[in-house]
Design an enzyme around this catalytic site. Sequence first.
Site, mmCIF file in Angstrom:
data_model
loop_
_atom_site.group_PDB
_atom_site.id
_atom_site.type_symbol
_atom_site.label_atom_id
_atom_site.label_comp_id
_atom_site.label_asym_id
_atom_site.label_seq_id
_atom_site.Cartn_x
_atom_site.Cartn_y
_atom_site.Cartn_z
ATOM 1 N N GLY A 46 61.494 62.133 36.016
ATOM 2 C CA GLY A 46 62.875 61.980 35.566
ATOM 3 C C GLY A 46 63.785 62.909 36.351
ATOM 4 O O GLY A 46 63.340 63.967 36.809
ATOM 5 N N GLN A 51 71.090 67.723 38.372
ATOM 6 C CA GLN A 51 70.014 68.437 39.076
ATOM 7 C C GLN A 51 70.151 68.353 40.599
ATOM 8 O O GLN A 51 69.438 69.050 41.316
ATOM 9 C CB GLN A 51 68.640 67.908 38.643
ATOM 10 C CG GLN A 51 68.298 68.257 37.194
ATOM 11 C CD GLN A 51 66.938 67.734 36.812
ATOM 12 O OE1 GLN A 51 66.798 66.585 36.412
ATOM 13 N NE2 GLN A 51 65.916 68.560 36.944
ATOM 14 N N CYS A 94 59.912 70.964 34.651
ATOM 15 C CA CYS A 94 61.268 70.584 35.058
ATOM 16 C C CYS A 94 61.412 70.840 36.555
ATOM 17 O O CYS A 94 61.042 71.913 37.029
ATOM 18 C CB CYS A 94 62.291 71.414 34.273
ATOM 19 S SG CYS A 94 63.989 71.006 34.677
ATOM 20 N N LEU A 95 61.934 69.860 37.280
ATOM 21 C CA LEU A 95 62.102 70.038 38.728
ATOM 22 C C LEU A 95 63.069 71.184 39.045
ATOM 23 O O LEU A 95 63.037 71.727 40.127
ATOM 24 C CB LEU A 95 62.592 68.737 39.372
ATOM 25 C CG LEU A 95 61.581 67.590 39.389
ATOM 26 C CD1 LEU A 95 62.232 66.310 39.872
ATOM 27 C CD2 LEU A 95 60.382 67.925 40.269
ATOM 28 N N HIS A 136 64.863 65.106 27.315
ATOM 29 C CA HIS A 136 64.928 66.202 28.301
ATOM 30 C C HIS A 136 66.106 65.983 29.262
ATOM 31 O O HIS A 136 66.884 66.896 29.538
ATOM 32 C CB HIS A 136 63.583 66.226 29.049
ATOM 33 C CG HIS A 136 63.464 67.220 30.166
ATOM 34 N ND1 HIS A 136 62.493 68.202 30.174
ATOM 35 C CD2 HIS A 136 64.159 67.378 31.315
ATOM 36 C CE1 HIS A 136 62.609 68.923 31.285
ATOM 37 N NE2 HIS A 136 63.616 68.440 32.002
ATOM 38 N N GLU A 137 66.247 64.735 29.744
ATOM 39 C CA GLU A 137 67.295 64.453 30.738
ATOM 40 C C GLU A 137 68.692 64.463 30.117
ATOM 41 O O GLU A 137 69.654 64.914 30.748
ATOM 42 C CB GLU A 137 67.030 63.114 31.435
ATOM 43 C CG GLU A 137 65.700 63.021 32.177
ATOM 44 C CD GLU A 137 65.473 64.119 33.208
ATOM 45 O OE1 GLU A 137 66.454 64.693 33.706
ATOM 46 O OE2 GLU A 137 64.307 64.415 33.501
ATOM 47 N N HIS A 140 69.851 67.861 30.055
ATOM 48 C CA HIS A 140 70.405 68.278 31.356
ATOM 49 C C HIS A 140 71.888 67.909 31.436
ATOM 50 O O HIS A 140 72.705 68.695 31.919
ATOM 51 C CB HIS A 140 69.664 67.593 32.508
ATOM 52 C CG HIS A 140 68.443 68.322 32.984
ATOM 53 N ND1 HIS A 140 68.470 69.622 33.431
ATOM 54 C CD2 HIS A 140 67.156 67.913 33.092
ATOM 55 C CE1 HIS A 140 67.244 69.981 33.784
ATOM 56 N NE2 HIS A 140 66.425 68.973 33.582
HETATM 57 ZN ZN ZN Z 1 64.383 68.945 33.878
#
Ligand code: ZN
Length: 174
Positions: A46, A51, A94-95, A136-137, A140
């Site tokens: 995702g 991000q 998480c990236l 989660h997204e 963000h």
């Molecule tokens: Zn993340």
Amino acid sequence: MPLKPIVTIPDPVLRKISEPVEKLTNEELKLIKDLEDTMYEANGIGLAAIQVGIPKRIVVIDVSKDAKFKKPNYFINPVIKSFSKETSIYEEGCLSIPETFIEIERPKNVLVEYIDIDGLKKEMKCEGLLSTCIQHEIEHCDGKLIIDYLSKLKKDFLIKKFSKNKSSNSKVIV
Ligand code: ZN
């Protein structure tokens, strides 16, 4: 399609609240493709536009786990309309927070309203990993990160660690 560099903590841009997309133009469609390519390249499941430093409420997710048969989902302006009382726990990565996994309990199922890539209003019942991932997204998009689920002490420790070591470029899930 150009890949975009993924922003990592403690970059303050990750705390920005993303703006809803008013109109799907070529600019947004190009961004969605770039997000998708960037997510696959980073081995994530995702990615939210913030991000890559763009504060728009756009999310790309693929939880299919099959590199040969990609099944990307595009969520524009996603909103959770309802959620189950039942919860599930995943160790989330998480990236934007390399090499960190945090156990988080979230509603097991959510009903998400969003605009799809054709500009149509849709609803999707998300279960299991997809449910965790969309929650989660969406966080963000609201400037929230998984480290916010930790105690202040642990959170401060992690932020300090990443402030010192900005060269980390490892790839993790989500
Ligand atoms: Zn993340």
